[in-house]
Design a protein around this motif. Structure first.
Motif, PDB file in Angstrom:
ATOM      1  N   ALA A   1      -3.715  -5.394   0.963  1.00  0.00           N
ATOM      2  CA  ALA A   1      -4.664  -5.269  -0.150  1.00  0.00           C
ATOM      3  C   ALA A   1      -5.844  -4.441   0.318  1.00  0.00           C
ATOM      4  O   ALA A   1      -6.204  -4.457   1.492  1.00  0.00           O
ATOM      5  CB  ALA A   1      -5.123  -6.644  -0.623  1.00  0.00           C
ATOM      6  N   GLN A   2      -6.453  -3.745  -0.610  1.00  0.00           N
ATOM      7  CA  GLN A   2      -7.581  -2.879  -0.275  1.00  0.00           C
ATOM      8  C   GLN A   2      -8.769  -3.692   0.244  1.00  0.00           C
ATOM      9  O   GLN A   2      -8.933  -4.869  -0.081  1.00  0.00           O
ATOM     10  CB  GLN A   2      -8.018  -2.085  -1.507  1.00  0.00           C
ATOM     11  CG  GLN A   2      -7.021  -1.045  -1.953  1.00  0.00           C
ATOM     12  CD  GLN A   2      -6.722  -0.042  -0.860  1.00  0.00           C
ATOM     13  OE1 GLN A   2      -7.608   0.686  -0.420  1.00  0.00           O
ATOM     14  NE2 GLN A   2      -5.492   0.002  -0.399  1.00  0.00           N
TER      15      GLN A   2
ATOM     16  N   VAL B   1      -0.790  -6.015  -3.056  1.00  0.00           N
ATOM     17  CA  VAL B   1      -1.506  -5.781  -4.316  1.00  0.00           C
ATOM     18  C   VAL B   1      -2.140  -4.397  -4.234  1.00  0.00           C
ATOM     19  O   VAL B   1      -2.318  -3.849  -3.150  1.00  0.00           O
ATOM     20  CB  VAL B   1      -2.582  -6.858  -4.586  1.00  0.00           C
ATOM     21  CG1 VAL B   1      -1.948  -8.224  -4.724  1.00  0.00           C
ATOM     22  CG2 VAL B   1      -3.644  -6.875  -3.502  1.00  0.00           C
ATOM     23  N   ASN B   2      -2.454  -3.835  -5.402  1.00  0.00           N
ATOM     24  CA  ASN B   2      -2.981  -2.451  -5.452  1.00  0.00           C
ATOM     25  C   ASN B   2      -2.059  -1.504  -4.696  1.00  0.00           C
ATOM     26  O   ASN B   2      -2.493  -0.739  -3.843  1.00  0.00           O
ATOM     27  CB  ASN B   2      -4.390  -2.371  -4.833  1.00  0.00           C
ATOM     28  CG  ASN B   2      -5.381  -3.273  -5.540  1.00  0.00           C
ATOM     29  OD1 ASN B   2      -5.091  -3.778  -6.608  1.00  0.00           O
ATOM     30  ND2 ASN B   2      -6.538  -3.475  -4.947  1.00  0.00           N
ATOM     31  N   LYS B   3      -0.770  -1.562  -5.033  1.00  0.00           N
ATOM     32  CA  LYS B   3       0.222  -0.813  -4.253  1.00  0.00           C
ATOM     33  C   LYS B   3      -0.030   0.689  -4.236  1.00  0.00           C
ATOM     34  O   LYS B   3       0.330   1.383  -3.308  1.00  0.00           O
ATOM     35  CB  LYS B   3       1.625  -1.074  -4.822  1.00  0.00           C
ATOM     36  CG  LYS B   3       2.100  -2.493  -4.613  1.00  0.00           C
ATOM     37  CD  LYS B   3       3.424  -2.711  -5.290  1.00  0.00           C
ATOM     38  CE  LYS B   3       3.772  -4.194  -5.301  1.00  0.00           C
ATOM     39  NZ  LYS B   3       4.898  -4.507  -6.145  1.00  0.00           N
TER      40      LYS B   3
ATOM     41  N   THR C   1     -10.983 -12.319   2.779  1.00  0.00           N
ATOM     42  CA  THR C   1     -11.544 -13.390   3.619  1.00  0.00           C
ATOM     43  C   THR C   1     -11.263 -14.758   3.011  1.00  0.00           C
ATOM     44  O   THR C   1     -10.855 -15.693   3.707  1.00  0.00           O
ATOM     45  CB  THR C   1     -13.061 -13.199   3.817  1.00  0.00           C
ATOM     46  OG1 THR C   1     -13.297 -11.911   4.391  1.00  0.00           O
ATOM     47  CG2 THR C   1     -13.627 -14.255   4.743  1.00  0.00           C
ATOM     48  N   ALA C   2     -11.451 -14.895   1.702  1.00  0.00           N
ATOM     49  CA  ALA C   2     -11.144 -16.176   1.047  1.00  0.00           C
ATOM     50  C   ALA C   2      -9.642 -16.407   1.015  1.00  0.00           C
ATOM     51  O   ALA C   2      -9.179 -17.550   1.107  1.00  0.00           O
ATOM     52  CB  ALA C   2     -11.714 -16.199  -0.369  1.00  0.00           C
TER      53      ALA C   2
ATOM     54  N   GLN D   1      -5.931 -13.323  -3.573  1.00  0.00           N
ATOM     55  CA  GLN D   1      -6.221 -14.749  -3.415  1.00  0.00           C
ATOM     56  C   GLN D   1      -5.223 -15.599  -4.209  1.00  0.00           C
ATOM     57  O   GLN D   1      -4.705 -16.596  -3.702  1.00  0.00           O
ATOM     58  CB  GLN D   1      -7.651 -15.038  -3.879  1.00  0.00           C
ATOM     59  CG  GLN D   1      -8.708 -14.458  -2.952  1.00  0.00           C
ATOM     60  CD  GLN D   1     -10.086 -14.426  -3.582  1.00  0.00           C
ATOM     61  OE1 GLN D   1     -10.275 -14.882  -4.709  1.00  0.00           O
ATOM     62  NE2 GLN D   1     -11.049 -13.863  -2.865  1.00  0.00           N
ATOM     63  N   GLN D   2      -4.957 -15.212  -5.446  1.00  0.00           N
ATOM     64  CA  GLN D   2      -4.032 -15.972  -6.291  1.00  0.00           C
ATOM     65  C   GLN D   2      -2.639 -16.051  -5.671  1.00  0.00           C
ATOM     66  O   GLN D   2      -1.967 -17.079  -5.755  1.00  0.00           O
ATOM     67  CB  GLN D   2      -3.926 -15.328  -7.674  1.00  0.00           C
ATOM     68  CG  GLN D   2      -5.142 -15.568  -8.551  1.00  0.00           C
ATOM     69  CD  GLN D   2      -5.002 -14.917  -9.917  1.00  0.00           C
ATOM     70  OE1 GLN D   2      -4.208 -13.999 -10.104  1.00  0.00           O
ATOM     71  NE2 GLN D   2      -5.772 -15.383 -10.866  1.00  0.00           N
TER      72      GLN D   2
END
Length: 249
Positions: A22-23, A182-184, A29-30, A4-5
């Motif tokens: 991203a996982q 993210v969460n690569k 959704t946001a 989100q950021q």
């Protein structure tokens, strides 16, 4: 959350295609929903955003979230269309202006073929859980749906993984997209062990009861493909005096 950021500021102002890796469960959704609602013009009486999701449960969840996010905005109409619900009700709802439509591919194609939905004014296309859509065999449906959308729209693709099939979609339908990951590492929890057994379809129920017999204290969730299979398996286990129940739509 991280996605989100990083995604929200870009999607609010950038006029270019976007990929977010991203996982599941990281707040995607946001990440697309908030900028999408900001960029939709409520005064424009047309469908401006199309969100494609692999399952009706995810489609319903997205629609509920968008409803919450848009609570203090000028009235925005959001509609979820999916299989397993009467298509006539959805066709009736589509006669009214829906600024954003959340859809599963199969049901949306049915509505397109019945000329119940018009995608000519779509400015934003979101593919949510894109890898799951391809895993479920929606590649041809996606190709067909995208052919009904304008060339100049923005496409935002969100996925947990980036398999070759997704890369093909990116190359075919997206124009120099920006990308955020993210969460690569894509790691699962380190305290989870995975085991599987290969059995014939006709032996699955028997295999399950053997596992229950050697693990009498086990508590578990068994996922089945259809409502019918869920009910059938629960009844079989109950007949054999195992404690079981079924949950289905």
């Amino acid at each position: 959350t991280d996605i989100q950021q990083q995604a929200i500021p870009k999607l609010l102002k950038d006029d270019k295609d976007f990929i977010g890796i991203a996982q599941t469960g990281t707040g995607k959704t946001a990440a697309f929903g908030l900028p999408l609602l900001e960029r939709i013009d409520p005064a424009m009486k047309a469908t401006q955003a199309l969100i494609l999701a692999p399952t009706r449960e995810l489609g319903q969840q997205i629609a509920e979230q968008l409803d919450i996010y848009s609570k203090y905005q000028e009235k925005l109409n959001v509609l979820a269309v999916y299989g397993g619900a009467p298509i006539t009700n959805q066709m009736r709802a589509l006669k009214k202006t829906q600024h954003a439509i959340i859809a599963t591919p199969g049901r949306l194609l049915d509505l397109i073929k019945r000329r119940a939905v018009n995608l000519d004014s779509v400015r934003f296309l979101v593919l949510d859980e894109a890898d799951e859509m391809l895993n479920m065999g929606f590649k041809e449906d996606l190709d067909m749906i995208l052919s009904y959308t304008p060339q100049e729209k923005l496409t935002w693709l969100f996925s947990a993984t980036m398999p070759n099939e997704i890369k093909k979609i990116v190359n075919k339908y997206m124009d120099s997209p920006s990308e955020i990951r993210v969460n690569k590492k894509n790691e699962v929890n380190s305290d989870i062990e995975h085991q599987y057994a290969l059995v014939r379809g006709s032996d699955k129920a028997e295999a399950l009861t053997r596992i229950l017999d050697i693990s009498p204290d086990m508590r578990g969730v068994v996922f089945c493909r259809t409502k019918h299979e869920t009910q059938e398996l629960a009844e079989l286990l109950l007949r054999k005096n195992y404690s079981a129940d079924s949950l289905h739509g």
